[in-house]
Design an enzyme around this catalytic site. Sequence first.
Site, PDB file in Angstrom:
ATOM      1  N   SER A 293       0.840  -1.189   0.000  1.00 32.09           N
ATOM      2  CA  SER A 293       0.000   0.000   0.000  1.00 32.09           C
ATOM      3  C   SER A 293       0.881   1.247   0.000  1.00 32.09           C
ATOM      4  CB  SER A 293      -0.965  -0.040   1.189  1.00 32.09           C
ATOM      5  OG  SER A 293      -1.997   0.898   1.039  1.00 32.09           O
ATOM      6  N   LYS A 297       4.439   2.042  -2.221  1.00 33.69           N
ATOM      7  CA  LYS A 297       4.912   3.213  -2.968  1.00 33.69           C
ATOM      8  C   LYS A 297       6.362   3.504  -2.585  1.00 33.69           C
ATOM      9  CE  LYS A 297       0.321   5.298  -2.168  1.00 33.69           C
ATOM     10  NZ  LYS A 297      -0.475   4.657  -3.184  1.00 33.69           N
ATOM     11  N   GLN A 339      -7.940   6.319  -7.153  1.00 38.44           N
ATOM     12  CA  GLN A 339      -7.140   7.416  -6.618  1.00 38.44           C
ATOM     13  C   GLN A 339      -6.351   8.042  -7.762  1.00 38.44           C
ATOM     14  OE1 GLN A 339      -3.994   6.446  -3.729  1.00 38.44           O
ATOM     15  NE2 GLN A 339      -4.701   8.176  -2.512  1.00 38.44           N
ATOM     16  N   GLU A 347      -4.328  13.642   0.544  1.00 34.97           N
ATOM     17  CA  GLU A 347      -4.328  12.587   1.557  1.00 34.97           C
ATOM     18  C   GLU A 347      -3.077  12.607   2.414  1.00 34.97           C
ATOM     19  OE1 GLU A 347      -4.467   7.701   1.954  1.00 34.97           O
ATOM     20  OE2 GLU A 347      -4.885   8.640   0.030  1.00 34.97           O
ATOM     21  N   TRP A 391      -9.848   1.126  -5.962  1.00 31.53           N
ATOM     22  CA  TRP A 391      -9.157   2.356  -5.560  1.00 31.53           C
ATOM     23  C   TRP A 391      -7.698   2.358  -6.009  1.00 31.53           C
ATOM     24  CZ3 TRP A 391     -10.558   6.982  -4.147  1.00 31.53           C
ATOM     25  CH2 TRP A 391      -9.672   7.817  -3.471  1.00 31.53           C
ATOM     26  N   HIS A 427      -6.835  -6.455   1.168  1.00 30.43           N
ATOM     27  CA  HIS A 427      -5.747  -5.528   0.878  1.00 30.43           C
ATOM     28  C   HIS A 427      -4.532  -5.866   1.740  1.00 30.43           C
ATOM     29  CE1 HIS A 427      -3.713  -1.975  -0.363  1.00 30.43           C
ATOM     30  NE2 HIS A 427      -3.920  -1.276   0.741  1.00 30.43           N
TER      31      HIS A 427
END
Length: 481
Positions: A293, A297, A339, A347, A391, A427
Amino acid sequence: MVSQTVVSSLLVVLGAAGVRAQQRQSLWGQCGGSGWSGPTLCVDGAWCNPQNQWYHQCIPGSGPTTAQPQVPTTTARPTTTLVTSVVSSTTSPSGPVVTNPPVNPGTCPNTPSGLGTPVANQLNDPFTFHNGNKVTSKADWACRQREISELLQRYELGTLPPKPSSVTASFSGSTLSISVSEGGKSISFTVSINNRPSGAGPHPAIINFGTFGASLPVPAGVATINFNNDDIAQQQGGSSRGRGKFYDLYGSSHSAGALTAWAWGVSRIVDALELTQAQTGIDPTRLGVTGCSRNGKGAIVAGALEPRIALTLPQESGAGGSGCWRIATWQKNNGQNVQDSTQIVQENVWFSPNFNSYVNNVNQLPFDHHLLAGLIAPRALYVMENVDMEWLGKISTYGCMGIARKQWEALGALDNFGYSQVGGNSHCSFPSSQQGSELNAFIEKFLLKRSGGNTNIFRSTQTHSSFNLNNWSPWAVPSLN
């Protein structure tokens, strides 16, 4: 007196609202989030899990009995001084640090200062320099990677500082302590090294970002290094901009976003492992990096900016990771709840403040995240994505990495690239039955240095018929020698 027509209309409205309220979302479907107008209840056997403010998802089970923190904290470990080595002072160059690929780039052209010609409904050509010249050799590619890194740092990620003038490291028990000094300031942080293999080393290791979503099964023979990336740069919303040990060293107004600061932290871990190899038993030339998640990144950015990482393993990184801004915008314009660049900067503080100037028109950027991935080429990259979590941008990551793969193709290194998009899992819960053999093949080949297993992978369990990879990448793929 209220007319019968008004009463009838009111009953119709209330009835429609009641139908919507009673509708139940299927397993893995969206069930809430900012702006969501669909069902908020899940089918029997599932519950609505708030992944974040914007996306709630129906997952199996009955839900937790108490609220669980999304980003856990890490207990500080004591500093020890068993072994200490010091990196010699160096003169820090100005400007951003760029990836140093294995090919000597020789004399590279200067990167122009402007954004260049906007690119819409397709992705930027990896094999054309910003000045219009073509990439025709591996030496050219090394220069192009340097240029891409500089552009990403300039417009999106923020500047990656050069190696500090002093790095010291000590190891005791399972704790590696790292101290860094630059410009009269100093910081210290620790990482834990677990599951160190017995027997003669040195051994490979995987650096894991945080504990959130840390679900990858690591086989025997590979150590794990737990990196509290939040200690280096916080990620608790907009108010955490400029907070963390990176900013204690370089100043709270430094241009680097959290992703770049974390990549800097990974580089310091590698420095420390190089200094303490005899004590840790870890081989600094056989390192992987992973996270899921938001931490996924971080993993892909670390792999892109730190060339000493042998294997990059981002899991469900979505937008800002393995997804492309342009494709996410295209999805959003087609009514899909993904997103995109405009939302992500609201965010959290993952990117440089410089990026805010471009999020409303990403077509003007001289890059996209297929080029971020390309900074890793020809080193090994295995991307794991979840087709059930809209998402994340399932088309965006599929298209972005499918086009990124062409850079490995040009280098004759398709066996070093994997993209696997599956579903049926929560997730950041690793689906071992679907991706376990693929993950093992990459770890075996690139960390354990053993043959066996396919590492040339590009697959999705869903057909993305609305997206054409070739239309989004109309440029030719050269064979670079």
